[in-house]
Scaffold this motif. Structure first.
Motif, mmCIF file in Angstrom:
data_model
loop_
_atom_site.group_PDB
_atom_site.id
_atom_site.type_symbol
_atom_site.label_atom_id
_atom_site.label_comp_id
_atom_site.label_asym_id
_atom_site.label_seq_id
_atom_site.Cartn_x
_atom_site.Cartn_y
_atom_site.Cartn_z
ATOM 1 N N LYS A 222 50.613 47.676 32.786
ATOM 2 C CA LYS A 222 49.782 46.982 31.790
ATOM 3 C C LYS A 222 50.464 45.708 31.339
ATOM 4 O O LYS A 222 51.659 45.687 31.056
ATOM 5 N N GLY A 223 49.683 44.632 31.283
ATOM 6 C CA GLY A 223 50.214 43.344 30.870
ATOM 7 C C GLY A 223 50.863 42.560 31.997
ATOM 8 O O GLY A 223 51.196 41.382 31.824
ATOM 9 N N ARG A 224 51.050 43.199 33.154
ATOM 10 C CA ARG A 224 51.669 42.508 34.294
ATOM 11 C C ARG A 224 50.722 42.393 35.484
ATOM 12 O O ARG A 224 50.769 41.405 36.221
ATOM 13 N N PHE A 225 49.872 43.377 35.680
ATOM 14 C CA PHE A 225 48.938 43.396 36.815
ATOM 15 C C PHE A 225 47.513 43.153 36.306
ATOM 16 O O PHE A 225 47.157 43.584 35.195
ATOM 17 N N THR A 226 46.722 42.486 37.133
ATOM 18 C CA THR A 226 45.317 42.247 36.808
ATOM 19 C C THR A 226 44.451 42.570 38.019
ATOM 20 O O THR A 226 44.663 42.007 39.102
ATOM 21 N N ILE A 227 43.512 43.464 37.831
ATOM 22 C CA ILE A 227 42.585 43.819 38.906
ATOM 23 C C ILE A 227 41.292 43.036 38.721
ATOM 24 O O ILE A 227 40.869 42.771 37.589
ATOM 25 N N SER A 228 40.692 42.641 39.823
ATOM 26 C CA SER A 228 39.420 41.924 39.762
ATOM 27 C C SER A 228 38.627 42.218 41.036
ATOM 28 O O SER A 228 39.149 42.822 41.977
ATOM 29 N N ARG A 229 37.389 41.775 41.034
ATOM 30 C CA ARG A 229 36.549 41.998 42.216
ATOM 31 C C ARG A 229 35.587 40.832 42.395
ATOM 32 O O ARG A 229 35.154 40.201 41.418
ATOM 33 N N ASP A 230 35.274 40.584 43.644
ATOM 34 C CA ASP A 230 34.299 39.565 44.022
ATOM 35 C C ASP A 230 33.204 40.299 44.800
ATOM 36 O O ASP A 230 33.361 40.583 45.991
ATOM 37 N N ASN A 231 32.106 40.602 44.121
ATOM 38 C CA ASN A 231 31.059 41.378 44.787
ATOM 39 C C ASN A 231 30.382 40.579 45.889
ATOM 40 O O ASN A 231 29.947 41.138 46.896
ATOM 41 N N PHE A 232 30.292 39.263 45.719
ATOM 42 C CA PHE A 232 29.657 38.451 46.757
ATOM 43 C C PHE A 232 30.470 38.497 48.043
ATOM 44 O O PHE A 232 29.932 38.591 49.143
ATOM 45 N N GLY A 233 31.793 38.464 47.903
ATOM 46 C CA GLY A 233 32.672 38.492 49.067
ATOM 47 C C GLY A 233 33.158 39.880 49.441
ATOM 48 O O GLY A 233 33.943 40.031 50.371
ATOM 49 N N ASP B 224 52.110 40.208 38.558
ATOM 50 C CA ASP B 224 53.058 39.252 37.985
ATOM 51 C C ASP B 224 54.244 39.988 37.387
ATOM 52 O O ASP B 224 54.180 41.200 37.157
ATOM 53 N N THR B 225 55.289 39.242 37.128
ATOM 54 C CA THR B 225 56.508 39.808 36.539
ATOM 55 C C THR B 225 56.917 41.072 37.285
ATOM 56 O O THR B 225 57.156 42.139 36.696
ATOM 57 N N LEU B 226 56.995 40.954 38.582
ATOM 58 C CA LEU B 226 57.290 42.116 39.410
ATOM 59 C C LEU B 226 58.690 42.658 39.141
ATOM 60 O O LEU B 226 59.622 41.899 38.814
ATOM 61 N N LYS B 227 58.802 43.970 39.269
ATOM 62 C CA LYS B 227 60.069 44.665 39.069
ATOM 63 C C LYS B 227 60.433 45.433 40.341
ATOM 64 O O LYS B 227 59.536 45.801 41.114
ATOM 65 N N PRO B 228 61.707 45.712 40.549
ATOM 66 C CA PRO B 228 62.090 46.486 41.742
ATOM 67 C C PRO B 228 61.348 47.824 41.837
ATOM 68 O O PRO B 228 61.031 48.279 42.949
ATOM 69 N N GLU B 229 61.035 48.406 40.699
ATOM 70 C CA GLU B 229 60.338 49.697 40.725
ATOM 71 C C GLU B 229 58.874 49.575 41.138
ATOM 72 O O GLU B 229 58.185 50.593 41.291
ATOM 73 N N ASP B 230 58.393 48.363 41.325
ATOM 74 C CA ASP B 230 57.039 48.167 41.863
ATOM 75 C C ASP B 230 57.029 48.263 43.388
ATOM 76 O O ASP B 230 55.953 48.233 43.997
ATOM 77 N N THR B 231 58.190 48.360 43.988
ATOM 78 C CA THR B 231 58.282 48.471 45.442
ATOM 79 C C THR B 231 57.577 49.726 45.933
ATOM 80 O O THR B 231 57.877 50.832 45.478
ATOM 81 N N ALA B 232 56.627 49.547 46.834
ATOM 82 C CA ALA B 232 55.826 50.663 47.334
ATOM 83 C C ALA B 232 54.849 50.147 48.377
ATOM 84 O O ALA B 232 54.674 48.935 48.535
ATOM 85 N N VAL B 233 54.207 51.063 49.060
ATOM 86 C CA VAL B 233 53.030 50.719 49.859
ATOM 87 C C VAL B 233 51.831 50.816 48.936
ATOM 88 O O VAL B 233 51.639 51.838 48.259
ATOM 89 N N TYR B 234 51.043 49.762 48.898
ATOM 90 C CA TYR B 234 49.881 49.703 48.019
ATOM 91 C C TYR B 234 48.612 49.944 48.833
ATOM 92 O O TYR B 234 48.402 49.311 49.884
ATOM 93 N N TYR B 235 47.792 50.852 48.326
ATOM 94 C CA TYR B 235 46.560 51.248 49.005
ATOM 95 C C TYR B 235 45.341 50.901 48.159
ATOM 96 O O TYR B 235 45.334 51.098 46.940
#
Length: 122
Positions: free
Chosen positions: A64-75, A83-94
């Motif tokens: 919270k406060g670092r990541f922002t999700i959004s969507r483009d329905n047309f595309g 943003d403000t990434l931390k080492p603990e964000d290291t992962a495979v993202y699905y």
């Protein structure tokens, strides 16, 4: 044929930013909730964020406060700005697409992408 294709992963320094994309096809994108999950080495897959068809968003506390999700329905694309990434964000993202209810004869359909690696390290 349903497809979810993630892109945008890579190596970032602590405090840096990355933007993940999830290009969708083969289903009515605007009707589905889109979510991002991640799985770090040796850990269970965890939910990160979600945006529903009304564009209501939710985040796990650690982003919270670092990541922002959004969507483009047309595309037919979902995004995760990290943003403000931390080492603990290291992962495979699905990327995940989910519909609650019955649509096109399928009950509670849920689709997954193949994942994209995010590594945060100096």
């Amino acid at each position: 044929q349903v497809q979810l294709v993630e892109s945008g992963g890579g190596l970032a320094q602590p405090g840096g930013s990355l933007r993940l994309s999830c290009a969708a096809s083969g289903f009515p994108f605007s009707a589905y909730a889109m979510g991002w999950y991640r799985q770090a080495p040796g850990k269970e897959r965890e939910w990160v964020s979600r945006i529903d068809s009304e564009r209501t968003t939710n985040y796990t506390d650690s982003v919270k406060g670092r990541f922002t999700i959004s969507r483009d329905n047309f595309g037919s694309t979902a995004y995760l700005q990290m943003d403000t990434l931390k080492p603990e964000d290291t992962a495979v993202y699905y990327c995940n697409a989910q519909f609650h209810g019955s649509i096109a004869g399928i009950v509670d359909p849920s689709y997954w992408g193949q994942g994209t690696q995010v590594t945060v390290s100096s």
